[in-house]
Design a protein around this motif. Structure first.
Motif, short mmCIF file in Angstrom:
data_model
loop_
_atom_site.label_atom_id
_atom_site.label_comp_id
_atom_site.label_asym_id
_atom_site.label_seq_id
_atom_site.Cartn_x
_atom_site.Cartn_y
_atom_site.Cartn_z
N PRO A 258 0.84 -1.20 0.00
CA PRO A 258 0.00 0.00 0.00
C PRO A 258 0.87 1.26 0.00
N ASN A 259 0.33 2.32 -0.54
CA ASN A 259 1.04 3.60 -0.53
C ASN A 259 0.96 4.23 0.86
N ILE A 260 2.06 4.84 1.28
CA ILE A 260 2.10 5.58 2.53
C ILE A 260 2.31 7.05 2.20
N THR A 261 1.40 7.89 2.68
CA THR A 261 1.53 9.32 2.40
C THR A 261 2.67 9.91 3.23
N ASP A 262 3.09 11.12 2.86
CA ASP A 262 4.22 11.76 3.52
C ASP A 262 3.79 12.64 4.68
N GLN A 263 2.68 12.28 5.33
CA GLN A 263 2.29 12.93 6.57
C GLN A 263 1.44 11.96 7.38
N PHE A 264 1.76 11.80 8.66
CA PHE A 264 0.98 10.90 9.51
C PHE A 264 1.32 11.16 10.97
N THR A 265 0.48 10.66 11.84
CA THR A 265 0.77 10.59 13.28
C THR A 265 0.43 9.17 13.74
N LEU A 266 1.11 8.72 14.79
CA LEU A 266 0.82 7.39 15.32
C LEU A 266 1.30 7.28 16.75
N ASP A 267 0.71 6.34 17.47
CA ASP A 267 1.21 5.88 18.77
C ASP A 267 1.76 4.48 18.57
N GLY A 268 2.89 4.20 19.19
CA GLY A 268 3.50 2.89 19.02
C GLY A 268 3.89 2.25 20.34
N SER A 277 11.79 -5.74 27.42
CA SER A 277 11.25 -4.43 27.78
C SER A 277 10.27 -3.97 26.72
N VAL A 278 9.42 -3.03 27.13
CA VAL A 278 8.42 -2.44 26.24
C VAL A 278 8.53 -0.92 26.35
N ASP A 279 8.68 -0.25 25.22
CA ASP A 279 8.75 1.21 25.16
C ASP A 279 7.52 1.75 24.45
N MET A 280 7.12 2.95 24.86
CA MET A 280 6.04 3.64 24.18
C MET A 280 6.62 4.79 23.35
N ILE A 281 6.06 5.03 22.19
CA ILE A 281 6.56 6.08 21.31
C ILE A 281 5.39 6.76 20.62
N LYS A 282 5.56 8.05 20.36
CA LYS A 282 4.63 8.80 19.52
C LYS A 282 5.43 9.36 18.35
N GLU A 283 4.82 9.42 17.18
CA GLU A 283 5.50 9.98 16.00
C GLU A 283 4.58 10.97 15.31
N PHE A 284 5.18 12.09 14.87
CA PHE A 284 4.48 13.12 14.11
C PHE A 284 5.36 13.41 12.90
N TYR A 285 4.85 13.16 11.71
CA TYR A 285 5.68 13.25 10.50
C TYR A 285 4.98 14.09 9.45
N HIS A 364 11.65 10.13 3.09
CA HIS A 364 10.22 9.94 2.88
C HIS A 364 9.71 8.90 3.87
N SER A 365 8.41 8.86 4.06
CA SER A 365 7.84 7.97 5.08
C SER A 365 8.19 6.51 4.82
N TYR A 366 8.09 6.09 3.54
CA TYR A 366 8.34 4.69 3.25
C TYR A 366 9.81 4.32 3.48
N GLU A 367 10.72 5.28 3.34
CA GLU A 367 12.13 5.01 3.62
C GLU A 367 12.38 4.85 5.10
N MET A 368 11.60 5.57 5.90
CA MET A 368 11.89 5.65 7.32
C MET A 368 11.43 4.43 8.09
N TRP A 369 10.14 4.26 8.26
CA TRP A 369 9.70 3.21 9.17
C TRP A 369 9.41 1.89 8.49
N GLU A 370 9.54 1.82 7.18
CA GLU A 370 9.42 0.54 6.49
C GLU A 370 10.75 0.11 5.89
N GLY A 371 11.86 0.72 6.39
CA GLY A 371 13.15 0.34 5.85
C GLY A 371 13.21 0.67 4.37
N GLN A 372 13.61 -0.29 3.55
CA GLN A 372 13.74 -0.07 2.11
C GLN A 372 12.74 -0.91 1.33
#
Length: 525
Positions: A258-268, A277-285, A364-372
């Motif tokens: 699927p296509n990922i747009t170049d703007q998003f927010t998420l909780d992880g 261990s478990v970490d919590m993260i928020k992202e704003f892109y 770009h978003s797809y480069e960042m959190w989906e690797g390559q």
């Protein structure tokens, strides 16, 4: 049981030179049929699991097979365990592919190629192949001149005995096969009539020696296959999928990412198995604004990076804002408001080093959190796996690590399927939304992996306040106020357009002052 006979008959018996397209013909045999003249009715399920102990008597060796076949959905998988290794095979009949996995390494072969048919054969079709039918897989039926011999006993179980003989003239191979099914009065765990044993005896031309030289003459072979467990019925569909994190080079990708747009927010929620261990993260892109922010809660964390950040900034609840317009990173203590400003680190995971190794560009978003994944020919669709009770679509890929090119990163990403809806900000419904990612770095004892559950994914521009750095400029000498007036009707120009107008005014001021837009704040009318 449908796939077993040729599994042993062709794949294990006669070497790779005897492809699935060998022409078999019935041969005469001297076994007398049952004097009663009555043949028991044998009905085998189109979906099943079967466990087999394979005894290759002339070689004094045994191995075990667990086999899954789903003729209805055109799927098959075979798991083989011997004294020297374990092999898993997965069949994609639509594309004529066989995926063979040994010790986590996968190879892809075209089952139409000579010697690549695997354990379970196929029937060609106009739109792809299909798992072989029961009569062809078993060579069991009137066209193979099968004969009902009569009742017998195998492993203490009362059985019905059948026999058949087939011959391959092109290769001078003759095979006698004796089938044994439990008698109906003997109750099996499934309640069905099931296979108990298959005995294969015959002669075959000698094969090649280790140097590749064809040996003259022929040899006899004797195989007994003990069917230890047989379960008819639907099979868990995940059985037919390659294992998690296994990349099969050359695999045909049957579904695009699927296509990922170049703007998003998420909780992880990031789960680290190695450190438990478990970490919590928020992202704003927001790529168009050249802004990225991530928040981390680092208190009591056992991970080295988190401990280092806590020690460096003296806080455990931090937000990191990367302003690629100015090349600056703002690290802000969310509890006390303390702020540290410095250049964006060259190894920032949201940035890519330029050829001069001194500057960064924003990924770009797809480069960042989906690797390559989007730029990698190894990316392929695996199927569906349950993630938080969601039958998520899964893609997998591998690529060299940016920190050590000799090490590879394996990555998977999980999306909701098209027939699921995901309620996001403003009660909007979206489909095909990312719900998790998984990554593994390195291999063996030096590997490291983490799994991130994704919640509250919103496919849109973050709020302007998401990149608020006002606490970094809280001294009077660091602020410059301004007031200006615009002549016009408030109701017409502002009332229902306040949010886009605020953004436009902010960007105009930043452009005029030649500063980044996040340094303009507290605009009001």
């Amino acid at each position: 049981m449908r796939a077993t006979v040729l599994l042993v008959l062709l794949s294990l018996l006669f070497e790779a030179t005897l492809a699935r397209h060998v022409d078999w013909v019935p041969c005469p045999h001297s076994v007398s049929p049952s004097p009663t003249g009555k043949k028991p009715v044998i009905t085998l399920a189109p979906q099943f699991q079967i466990n087999i102990e394979c005894n290759i008597l002339q070689k004094n060796t045994s191995f075990d097979i667990i086999e899954y076949v789903d003729e209805i959905n055109n799927k098959a998988a075979v798991f083989t365990t011997s004294s020297y290794h374990s092999v898993s095979q997965f069949y994609n009949y639509e594309k004529y592919e066989i995926f063979t996995v040994i010790n986590g390494t996968c190879t892809t072969k075209d089952m139409r190629a000579n010697g690549s048919y695997g354990f379970i054969g196929y029937t060609p079709g106009k739109s792809g192949g299909h798992v072989m039918s029961v009569k062809d897989l078993l060579m069991f039926g009137e066209e193979y001149n099968d004969t009902y011999v009569g009742p017998a006993t195998v492993r203490g179980i009362p059985v019905d005995h059948w026999t058949t003989c087939v011959h391959a003239p092109a290769f001078n191979i003759t095979v006698t096969m004796d089938y044994y099914f439990n008698r109906p009065e003997y109750k099996t765990s499934s309640g069905d009539v099931v296979p108990v044993r298959l005995a294969i005896n015959g002669t075959s031309p000698n094969t090649r020696d280790p140097s590749g030289k064809l040996q003259p003459g022929s040899h006899e072979f004797r195989h007994n296959y003990e069917f230890i467990y047989y379960k008819p019925g639907a099979v868990d569909p995940t059985i037919f999928q390659t294992p998690k994190g296994v990349v099969c080079p050359g695999r045909i990708n049957i579904k695009s990412l699927p296509n990922i747009t170049d703007q998003f927010t998420l909780d992880g929620e990031t789960v680290h198995q190695s450190s438990k261990s478990v970490d919590m993260i928020k992202e704003f892109y927001d790529f168009s604004a050249k802004m990225f922010r991530f928040d981390r809660k680092l208190k009591h964390s056992t991970r080295r990076w988190n401990r280092n950040m806590t020690a460096k900034y003296g806080a455990a609840n931090l937000k990191f804002i990367h302003d690629y317009n100015a090349g600056l990173e703002y690290v802000i203590d969310k509890e006390k408001g303390n702020c540290t400003i410095h250049p964006i680190p060259l190894l920032a995971w949201d940035g890519e080093q330029m050829p001069d190794h001194h500057h960064l560009r924003m990924k770009h978003s797809y480069e960042m959190w989906e690797g390559q994944m989007f730029n990698n020919l190894n990316t392929s669709y695996e199927g569906q796996r349950m993630i938080r009770d969601i039958p998520a679509d899964v893609w997998v890929t591998s690529f060299p690590s940016r920190w050590n090119k000799s090490h590879y990163v394996t990555s998977e990403v999980y999306f909701t399927p098209a027939n699921w809806t995901y309620t996001v900000e403003n009660n909007e419904n979206e489909t095909i939304v990312p719900v998790a990612t998984w990554m593994k770095f390195g291999s063996g004892n030096k590997s490291y992996e983490f799994f991130m559950n994704i919640f509250e994914f919103y496919n849109g521009h973050p709020d302007e306040d998401s990149f608020d750095i006002s606490s970094c400029y809280d001294q009077p000498k660091q602020k410059q106020g301004m007031v200006f007036r615009v002549v016009g009707n408030y109701l017409d120009l502002v009332y229902e357009k306040k949010r886009p107008l605020l953004k436009a005014v902010k960007n105009a001021i930043a452009k005029t002052a030649n500063i980044s837009s996040i340094r303009v704040h507290d605009i009001f009318f």
